[in-house]
Design a protein around this motif. Sequence first.
Motif, PDB file in Angstrom:
ATOM      1  N   GLY A 534      57.069  18.670  -9.067  1.00 18.56           N
ATOM      2  CA  GLY A 534      58.546  17.345  -8.436  1.00 18.56           C
ATOM      3  C   GLY A 534      59.079  17.898  -7.320  1.00 18.56           C
ATOM      4  N   VAL A 535      58.712  18.881  -7.232  1.00 15.59           N
ATOM      5  CA  VAL A 535      59.669  19.752  -6.030  1.00 15.59           C
ATOM      6  C   VAL A 535      58.693  19.601  -4.365  1.00 15.59           C
ATOM      7  N   LEU A 536      57.772  19.888  -5.101  1.00 15.88           N
ATOM      8  CA  LEU A 536      56.912  19.357  -3.983  1.00 15.88           C
ATOM      9  C   LEU A 536      56.893  18.638  -3.800  1.00 15.88           C
ATOM     10  N   LEU A 537      56.961  17.143  -4.425  1.00 18.31           N
ATOM     11  CA  LEU A 537      56.846  15.458  -4.093  1.00 18.31           C
ATOM     12  C   LEU A 537      57.918  15.022  -3.431  1.00 18.31           C
ATOM     13  N   VAL A 538      59.493  15.502  -3.662  1.00 18.92           N
ATOM     14  CA  VAL A 538      60.711  15.759  -3.416  1.00 18.92           C
ATOM     15  C   VAL A 538      61.025  16.013  -1.805  1.00 18.92           C
ATOM     16  N   VAL A 539      59.955  17.432  -0.716  1.00 20.61           N
ATOM     17  CA  VAL A 539      60.376  17.975   0.268  1.00 20.61           C
ATOM     18  C   VAL A 539      59.252  16.690   0.411  1.00 20.61           C
ATOM     19  N   MET A 540      58.436  16.853  -0.101  1.00 22.00           N
ATOM     20  CA  MET A 540      57.144  15.815   1.137  1.00 22.00           C
ATOM     21  C   MET A 540      57.643  14.257   1.101  1.00 22.00           C
ATOM     22  N   MET A 541      58.147  13.929   0.210  1.00 28.05           N
ATOM     23  CA  MET A 541      58.586  12.198   1.018  1.00 28.05           C
ATOM     24  C   MET A 541      59.778  12.338   1.598  1.00 28.05           C
ATOM     25  N   ARG A 542      60.427  13.978   1.429  1.00 26.52           N
ATOM     26  CA  ARG A 542      62.008  14.080   2.164  1.00 26.52           C
ATOM     27  C   ARG A 542      61.446  13.792   4.288  1.00 26.52           C
ATOM     28  N   PHE A 543      60.290  15.067   3.771  1.00 27.20           N
ATOM     29  CA  PHE A 543      59.557  15.701   5.657  1.00 27.20           C
ATOM     30  C   PHE A 543      58.815  14.884   5.942  1.00 27.20           C
ATOM     31  N   ARG A 544      58.023  14.839   5.015  1.00 26.65           N
ATOM     32  CA  ARG A 544      56.814  14.068   5.236  1.00 26.65           C
ATOM     33  C   ARG A 544      56.289  13.085   4.709  1.00 26.65           C
ATOM     34  N   PRO A 545      57.140  11.460   4.863  1.00 28.79           N
ATOM     35  CA  PRO A 545      56.128  10.979   3.720  1.00 28.79           C
ATOM     36  C   PRO A 545      55.103  10.261   3.822  1.00 28.79           C
ATOM     37  N   GLU A 546      54.582   9.798   5.675  1.00 31.64           N
ATOM     38  CA  GLU A 546      53.227   9.965   5.280  1.00 31.64           C
ATOM     39  C   GLU A 546      52.005  10.827   5.114  1.00 31.64           C
ATOM     40  N   GLY A 547      52.059  11.155   4.428  1.00 28.00           N
ATOM     41  CA  GLY A 547      51.345  12.925   3.881  1.00 28.00           C
ATOM     42  C   GLY A 547      51.157  14.235   4.767  1.00 28.00           C
ATOM     43  N   MET A 548      50.116  14.427   4.332  1.00 26.83           N
ATOM     44  CA  MET A 548      49.364  15.996   5.185  1.00 26.83           C
ATOM     45  C   MET A 548      49.280  14.909   6.212  1.00 26.83           C
ATOM     46  N   VAL A 549      47.538  15.216   6.342  1.00 25.64           N
ATOM     47  CA  VAL A 549      46.755  14.607   7.499  1.00 25.64           C
ATOM     48  C   VAL A 549      46.619  12.766   7.227  1.00 25.64           C
ATOM     49  N   PRO A 550      47.835  12.632   7.935  1.00 18.94           N
ATOM     50  CA  PRO A 550      48.341  10.800   8.053  1.00 18.94           C
ATOM     51  C   PRO A 550      47.153  10.391   9.129  1.00 18.94           C
ATOM     52  N   SER A 551      47.284   9.248   9.043  1.00 14.59           N
ATOM     53  CA  SER A 551      46.845   8.132   9.766  1.00 14.59           C
ATOM     54  C   SER A 551      47.257   7.653  11.082  1.00 14.59           C
ATOM     55  N   ARG A 552      46.481   7.151  12.051  1.00 14.39           N
ATOM     56  CA  ARG A 552      47.857   7.052  13.321  1.00 14.39           C
ATOM     57  C   ARG A 552      48.630   5.953  12.671  1.00 14.39           C
ATOM     58  N   ARG A 553      48.466   5.100  12.108  1.00 15.72           N
ATOM     59  CA  ARG A 553      48.891   3.616  11.528  1.00 15.72           C
ATOM     60  C   ARG A 553      50.137   4.632  10.675  1.00 15.72           C
ATOM     61  N   ARG A 554      50.239   4.891   9.913  1.00 17.31           N
ATOM     62  CA  ARG A 554      50.552   4.962   8.444  1.00 17.31           C
ATOM     63  C   ARG A 554      51.763   6.254   9.879  1.00 17.31           C
ATOM     64  N   GLN A 555      51.694   7.466  10.047  1.00 20.03           N
ATOM     65  CA  GLN A 555      52.702   7.919  11.542  1.00 20.03           C
ATOM     66  C   GLN A 555      53.274   7.239  12.083  1.00 20.03           C
ATOM     67  N   LEU A 556      52.930   6.266  12.612  1.00 15.30           N
ATOM     68  CA  LEU A 556      54.013   5.430  13.398  1.00 15.30           C
ATOM     69  C   LEU A 556      55.048   4.288  12.703  1.00 15.30           C
ATOM     70  N   GLU A 557      54.545   3.873  11.363  1.00 15.43           N
ATOM     71  CA  GLU A 557      55.295   3.421  10.632  1.00 15.43           C
ATOM     72  C   GLU A 557      56.499   3.974  10.076  1.00 15.43           C
ATOM     73  N   PHE A 558      55.892   5.582   9.714  1.00 15.78           N
ATOM     74  CA  PHE A 558      57.651   5.751   9.713  1.00 15.78           C
ATOM     75  C   PHE A 558      57.645   6.958   9.883  1.00 15.78           C
ATOM     76  N   HIS A 559      57.870   6.884  11.244  1.00 17.42           N
ATOM     77  CA  HIS A 559      58.700   7.580  12.651  1.00 17.42           C
ATOM     78  C   HIS A 559      58.911   7.047  13.985  1.00 17.42           C
ATOM     79  N   GLU A 560      57.724   6.053  14.324  1.00 17.14           N
ATOM     80  CA  GLU A 560      58.291   5.350  15.228  1.00 17.14           C
ATOM     81  C   GLU A 560      59.525   5.253  16.097  1.00 17.14           C
ATOM     82  N   GLU A 561      60.422   4.388  14.326  1.00 10.05           N
ATOM     83  CA  GLU A 561      61.525   3.822  14.793  1.00 10.05           C
ATOM     84  C   GLU A 561      62.805   5.146  15.096  1.00 10.05           C
ATOM     85  N   ASP A 562      62.475   5.922  14.404  1.00 10.42           N
ATOM     86  CA  ASP A 562      63.557   7.027  14.836  1.00 10.42           C
ATOM     87  C   ASP A 562      62.821   8.009  16.197  1.00 10.42           C
ATOM     88  N   GLU A 563      62.641   8.130  16.074  1.00 10.18           N
ATOM     89  CA  GLU A 563      62.189   8.465  17.733  1.00 10.18           C
ATOM     90  C   GLU A 563      62.372   7.315  19.297  1.00 10.18           C
TER      91      GLU A 563
END
Length: 582
Positions: A534-563
Motif C-alpha cells: 500500500g505504501v508503494l502504491l501511494v508513493v508511486m501515485m503521488r510522485f510518478r503516476p504514469e508508472g515506472m516505464v511510461p509511454s510518452r503519451r502517458r508522461q505528457l498527460e500527467f506532467h505537461e501541464e505542470d511544466e
Amino acid sequence: MSPRVGGGWARLALPRLITPDLIRRSEPFAWIVALVGGALIVVAPFLPWAYDDAALDDMSVAFYPSVLQFLALALGAVIIAGTLLDRLIPRRRGSRAPGWRRGARAAATGALIYLALIMVTIALELGGLINVEPGGWLALAGAVIAFAGTRLIEPAPEPRFGELEGPAVVEILAVAAFMGAAFFAVVFALDFDDGGGFVCFVTFVGIAAAVLVRSGVMAWYSGVSSRRRPVLVTAAILAAILFPFTQGTSDANLSIATQVIIFAMTALGLNIVVGLAGLLDLGYVAFLGAGAYVAAMLSQSAFATIDVQPPFPVVMLISGCVSATFGLIIGSPTLRVSGDYLAIVTLAFGEIFRIAVLNLDGISGPDLTHGPNGIPAIPDLDPLGYDFGNPPPFLGIFAPLPRFANYYFLLLLILLFVVLVVTRLNNSRIGRGWIAIREDEKAAEAMGVNTFGLKLFAFAGGAFLAGLAGSVKAHHDISINPGQYMFLESAFLLSAVVLGGMGTVVGVLVGATLLKLAPEKLRDFAELRLLLFGVLLVVMMRFRPEGMVPSRRRQLEFHEEDEELAEKLDEGEPVPAEGART
C-alpha cells in the motif's frame, strides 16, 4: 527570472525553508557542505553499522564493508564526483549545463532515503535503534549534510543528451553493459534471503535509476537503445536464456522466475484491456483460472475429470479459446456500460467464476473441478516422451540445471510470442483504435471507429493470453484449487499494469516482476507485506503516476501541464484560473 528551487521533492517539502534568496547567499560555500557530506558517506562503510551480524548482510565488522555498505559508498562517490565536476569544469555562458549537478542532487536525496531505510531495518531486525553502531549514524549524518548542501546550490537546467550520437561500437557496448548490469541486479536480488536486505537493494536500484534519469544519462541511453534496438532485444533474450545457468541446482529462485513469467504474461493480457482500451477489469484472474482448470481437467492426473488427453499444444489452444469464449460471454452484454459500472460487473464475474468452481464438485453440480479440493497430482508435461520434471541433459553438460529449467524455457518462449503479439497490436490500426477509445470513446465512435467490436476483441484477446499462461501454470503448480483465483490476485495484476506503465510492454514486465518477486522475498515480514504494498502504491501515485516505464503519451498527460505552469511562474507570467489545479 528567479531561479527555480528544484524538483518536486523540494517544492513539496521545503517551499519556505529554501528560498531563491537563500540559495544565492549560500552558493559560495554550499558545494563544500555537499563535499563534506559525501566524504562522510564514503568513510562510514569502513566502520560497523550494526551491533549484531544478524541484521541485513552483516554490517558489524570494521574495515570490511558489506555489499549494502558498498552501495552507500557508491552514492557518496557520486555526490563528490558530481559536485566537483560541476564546480571545477567551467562552461560557456548560455550553454546548457551537463547533468553533474542534477545527478549529485539526486544521489544526495537517494542516499538520505537509502540510509534512513537501512537504520530502520537494523532497528526492526535487532530490536531497537540502540543496535545501530556509530558508523551507521555517521553515514546518516553525512547524507543529511549532503542533502542540505546540494539543495543550497542553484538547480541546473535539464540536460538534453538524447540526440547525441557516438561511434557504433560505443553505443553497442553501452547497450550490452546496461543489460549486463540489469542481469546482475536481478540475479543478486534473488540471492537475498533477508527480506530487509532485499528491500534495501531494490531501493538502491530505484535510486540509481533516478540518478541516471536526473543526470541525463538515461535520456542518452534511450536514444541509443532506439537506434540499436536489435542489439537491445538480442542482449535481453540472451540474458534471459543464461539466467538458469546462474542458479546451480537450486529450485527456489528458478521456481520464482517461472511464476514471474506466468504473472507477466497474464499482466500483458490485462494491459490490452486496461492499458490500451481503457476498460477497467477487476476480475481478470478468472481467465487465468479458466485456462488452468481446462489444462488440469485434460491432464493425465488421476483426479482429472475429463477422460481425454490431447497433446499439450492442443491443450494450450483449447485453454486459450475457452478463456477467450468467457471473455466474449462477459463482454457482449456488459461492454455497453463503462467506468465504475464495468468495474463492478467484471468484479462480479471474477467472484462468479470462483463460486462456480467451488460448486462443480458433484454435489451442487457436475463433478468437473472437485470443488474446494481442486485437482491435485497434475503430472509434469511430457511432450514426445520428454519429461519436463527432469532438467535438460544436453544443457546441463557444464552445470546441472534445476527441475524448473524446462518450464522456464517453455514459458520464456511463450512470453516472447506474447510480447510480439502485444507489440504488433499496439502499433497496428487496432491498437490505435483502442487508444482512441481510451482517450474519448464518443469522439472515436464519431470518427467511424467500431468501438464495441474493438472492446470485445480486447476482452477476448486479453483473455486468450491469460488462458495460455494458465495452461502452463496448472502443470507447473502440480495442483490447482479455487483459493488461487481470488480477487486479490486480480488487484495485484492490475497494480502491475498501473505501476509498470499502462500501455507499454517493458513497463508491465517490470511492474509484474517487482510485484511478484517482492512477496516471495518478504516472507519474513508476512504481516507487513500488504502494508508495504500500500505504501508503494501511494508513493508511486503521488510522485510518478504514469508508472515506472511510461509511454510518452502517458508522461505528457500527467506532467505537461505542470511544466508549463512552472515555466510561466518562473518567468513571472500570470497564470489563468482555469490552468490551475484544483
